[in-house]
Scaffold this active site. Structure first.
Site, PDB file in Angstrom:
ATOM      1  N   GLY A  80     -10.233  -4.802  37.821  1.00  0.00           N
ATOM      2  CA  GLY A  80     -10.325  -4.895  36.362  1.00  0.00           C
ATOM      3  C   GLY A  80     -11.675  -4.439  35.836  1.00  0.00           C
ATOM      4  O   GLY A  80     -11.763  -3.747  34.821  1.00  0.00           O
ATOM      5  N   CYS A  81     -12.724  -4.811  36.546  1.00  0.00           N
ATOM      6  CA  CYS A  81     -14.073  -4.445  36.106  1.00  0.00           C
ATOM      7  C   CYS A  81     -14.312  -2.946  36.239  1.00  0.00           C
ATOM      8  O   CYS A  81     -14.995  -2.343  35.406  1.00  0.00           O
ATOM      9  CB  CYS A  81     -15.108  -5.233  36.897  1.00  0.00           C
ATOM     10  SG  CYS A  81     -14.968  -7.028  36.632  1.00  0.00           S
TER      11      CYS A  81
END
Length: 163
Positions: free
Chosen positions: A46-47
């Site tokens: 996600g990051c």
């Protein structure tokens, strides 16, 4: 209790090192829009998506006079590896002691598989050129988020600086 800065409040200033261990503070960007996004950890799915999306849109943010700053508890060295691995063009701030993250209310109680723990809640803050919180996203989902921030900035910039 977590205090998340609210729209209309002054944005908390921060002296925090960037990926090159150079001190960065909000006051460095006086007169510019700032997108401050808080994320849990470098090089996680996600990051990585979020950082790549902000990088891809960075020319559009720059055209509006906005600086993108990502912050996580990772070290400067980890940020450099993350930037190099994914060819990122944004500035990443290192906050291992959570001073900036806590000032923005993003160090929160989280739950995972029935266990509670303190951790970084993915959050984004749009800060106006005069250092005021213009918009907040306290619980970010990464898909389409960078575009949503850009859209909000375009609307706010148009109303604060009508042509």
């Amino acid at each position: 209790m977590t205090n998340i800065p609210q729209i209309g409040q002054p944005a908390p200033n921060f002296p925090t090192p960037d990926q090159h261990n150079q001190p960065v503070s909000l006051s460095d960007f006086s007169g510019q829009w700032v997108v401050l996004y808080v994320y849990p950890k470098d090089d996680t799915p996600g990051c990585t998506t979020e950082a790549k999306d902000f990088t891809d849109l960075s020319p559009d943010f720059s055209a509006l006079g906005a600086k993108i700053l990502g912050v996580s508890p990772d070290t400067e060295k980890a940020h450099c590896k993350f930037i190099d691995k994914h060819n990122l063009s944004i500035t990443l701030l290192s906050d291992p002691e959570h001073h900036l993250i806590e000032a923005y209310g993003a160090w929160r109680l989280k739950k995972f598989m029935g266990k509670e723990y303190m951790g970084v809640a993915r959050s984004t803050f749009l800060i106006s050129p005069d250092g005021i919180i213009a918009y907040t996203w306290p619980n970010v989902k990464t898909k389409g988020h960078a575009q949503a921030v850009l859209t909000e900035l375009q609307e706010l910039a148009a109303t604060s600086n009508p042509q």
